[in-house]
Design an enzyme around this catalytic site. Structure first.
Site, short mmCIF file in Angstrom:
data_model
loop_
_atom_site.label_atom_id
_atom_site.label_comp_id
_atom_site.label_asym_id
_atom_site.label_seq_id
_atom_site.Cartn_x
_atom_site.Cartn_y
_atom_site.Cartn_z
N LYS A 191 0.81 -1.14 -0.05
CA LYS A 191 -0.12 0.04 0.12
C LYS A 191 0.90 1.19 0.08
CE LYS A 191 -3.75 1.78 2.53
NZ LYS A 191 -4.49 1.76 3.99
N SER A 192 1.84 1.08 0.90
CA SER A 192 2.64 2.53 1.02
C SER A 192 3.46 2.73 -0.22
CB SER A 192 3.82 2.42 2.22
OG SER A 192 3.09 2.20 3.38
N ARG B 175 3.19 6.10 -3.21
CA ARG B 175 4.13 6.84 -3.59
C ARG B 175 4.38 6.66 -5.19
NH1 ARG B 175 4.15 5.91 1.48
NH2 ARG B 175 5.28 7.01 3.01
N ARG C 68 -8.38 12.88 12.38
CA ARG C 68 -6.86 12.40 12.44
C ARG C 68 -5.94 13.76 12.40
NH1 ARG C 68 -5.50 7.32 8.64
NH2 ARG C 68 -3.67 7.42 10.22
N SER D 253 7.74 9.00 12.18
CA SER D 253 6.36 8.70 11.39
C SER D 253 6.78 8.91 9.97
CB SER D 253 5.65 9.86 11.60
OG SER D 253 4.75 10.11 10.44
N ASP E 140 1.07 -0.82 12.21
CA ASP E 140 -0.31 -1.18 11.77
C ASP E 140 -0.35 -2.68 11.87
OD1 ASP E 140 -0.70 1.37 10.55
OD2 ASP E 140 0.47 0.79 8.60
N LYS F 72 -5.22 6.35 14.59
CA LYS F 72 -5.42 5.56 13.37
C LYS F 72 -6.85 5.79 13.00
CE LYS F 72 -1.14 4.06 12.61
NZ LYS F 72 -0.52 4.27 11.35
N ARG G 111 -8.01 -3.01 9.06
CA ARG G 111 -7.10 -3.84 9.88
C ARG G 111 -7.77 -4.45 11.18
NH1 ARG G 111 -2.63 -2.75 6.79
NH2 ARG G 111 -2.15 -0.51 6.29
#
Length: 436
Positions: free
Chosen positions: A22-23, A27, A123, A168, A317, A344, A390
């Site tokens: 996903k990350s 990107r 958030r 982070s 996560d 989260k 999740r």
């Protein structure tokens, strides 16, 4: 609303793969948009959050061709080629999208507005807004920029030397992207290890990104960023649910092919192995600058352990599924220094505790984590996802070891990060059905 109905009793066996990371998928689209030329992405994660990134980049004038749901071509417009959007940029439910995109937009010559779901508006955004303002960025937002919606106006940026109070990857990435548009050097100091996908990808594109121990620097490129041709590795955060399931379901033995094993992402593997899980890395290789391996896991006798400090950053996560595994481990498991779980998609400390207790788990919340005593024979019951992908997957795995039937309500959110989650488990032998 979808529900997953789960029963225990069947081992997991065979081989499978998991969707693209996903990350990295986020990107690849975002960075490909500011390259000059076409970026070709395979094994893209076709989940709700990553689709939000595709949508906002299109709204910024970027042409993105969808060859298949998991294969995209991003026609880069160059560092200064984005166009002013005609509407508010809807980041959906994706924290990665809104935080990284803000770093990209503060250096543009036009005004833009960013918003998302009710969850996104809860958030914290001050963690990126404050250092960006330190670079000269002109950002508006609810409660003085602490929360979305955010408005970004053109500004002349200058480099910053910023020490992050909490590790982070999203904050670091946001500032490194802003640094590409700033006058002078931007230097970010990490208090602990955070995901380094941004640095790896930008360096592969020719961006002037440098690492010095716990510091990462960024500055304006002197030449255009090069497009990429990459296959996104399988997502470790998705693989974690299968790893934990196979480790605790009696008689299980599975292989998960092509998983990204970047050292900043393997905290969950290290934790499970510390608890006694049998996990082996096979066929180790590198794809697109990222280390990849096939993971082989089989049922093991787990024991409790204590996790905290920098290790938490590498598996933040995955802590809900670690909690599920801990319910089947001998002794006490303690998770601390996980304050980030409170902000989260949900308060994952509160929701993980409340839902596992419904199944009979002996779990107590703390200010920054939880304490679990095991092993506990879980008993099936109705549980809720709280609109958290999740948590929904963690409770599904819990149902696979609980006696009787478990019903996970609101399970459609699993598609946010692991489209095909239920089908993958079924193919491995799990006894579950999906109902609308």
């Amino acid at each position: 609303m979808t529900q997953i109905i789960v029963s225990s009793g069947r081992p997991l066996t065979g081989a499978c793969s998991v969707p693209g990371d996903k990350s990295i998928s986020h990107r690849a689209v975002m960075f490909g948009a500011i390259a000059e030329g076409d970026t070709h992405i395979r094994n893209f994660l076709d989940g709700g959050d990553c689709r939000s990134t595709v949508a906002v980049m299109r709204a910024l004038g970027v042409q993105i061709d969808v060859i298949t749901p998991t294969e995209l071509i991003v026609h880069g417009r160059g560092l200064d080629g984005l166009q002013e959007p005609t509407d508010v940029l809807d980041c959906g439910n994706s924290g990665t999208t809104i935080r990284l995109l803000t770093g990209l937009l503060v250096g543009q010559s036009f005004t833009s507005f960013l918003n998302g779901t009710a969850q996104i508006r809860r958030r914290p955004m001050g963690r990126i807004v404050r250092p960006l303002r330190g670079m000269g960025a002109d950002i508006m937002g609810r409660q003085n920029g602490e929360y979305a919606p955010l408005g970004v106006r053109p500004a002349r940026l200058r480099g910053i030397d910023y020490a992050m109070p909490v590790a982070s990857a999203q904050v670091k990435s946001c500032l490194l992207l802003a640094g590409l548009y700033a006058h002078g050097l931007t230097l970010v100091t990490e208090p602990g290890p955070a995901r380094d996908h941004t640095e790896r990808m930008l360096m592969a594109m020719g961006a002037p990104i440098q690492r010095y121990g716990d510091k990462v620097s960024s500055e304006r490129p002197r030449s255009p960023l090069k497009p990429l041709d990459l296959t996104v590795p399988g997502d470790m955060s998705s693989a974690a649910f299968l790893l934990a399931a196979a480790a605790i379901i009696p008689g299980s033995h599975i292989t998960i092919r092509g998983v990204g094993v970047n050292p900043t992402r393997t905290g969950i593997v290290d934790a499970l192995m510390e608890m006694g899980a049998s996990i082996v890395f096979e066929n180790q290789r590198e794809e697109g600058g990222e280390p990849v391996a096939d993971l082989v896991v089989k049922t093991s006798a787990l024991r409790g352990a204590t996790f905290g400090g920098q290790q938490i950053v590498t598996m933040i996560d995955e802590l809900p599924i670690l909690a599920v595994a801990a319910t089947q481990a001998e002794g006490r498991t303690v998770v601390r220094d996980a304050h980030e779980l409170r902000v989260k998609e949900t308060d994952r400390i509160a929701t993980t505790v409340s839902e596992l207790r419904k199944l009979g788990a002996r779990i107590e919340p703390t200010a920054d984590g939880f304490i679990i005593d095991g092993p506990t024979p879980l008993v099936g019951a109705p549980v809720e996802s709280h609109d958290d992908h999740r948590l929904a997957m963690a409770m599904t795995v819990a149902g696979l070891v609980a006696r009787g039937q478990t019903v996970v309500h609101g399970a459609q959110v699993t598609a946010d990060s692991f489209p095909g989650f239920e089908v993958t488990l079924q193919a491995l032998g799990a006894d579950l059905t999906v109902e609308p």
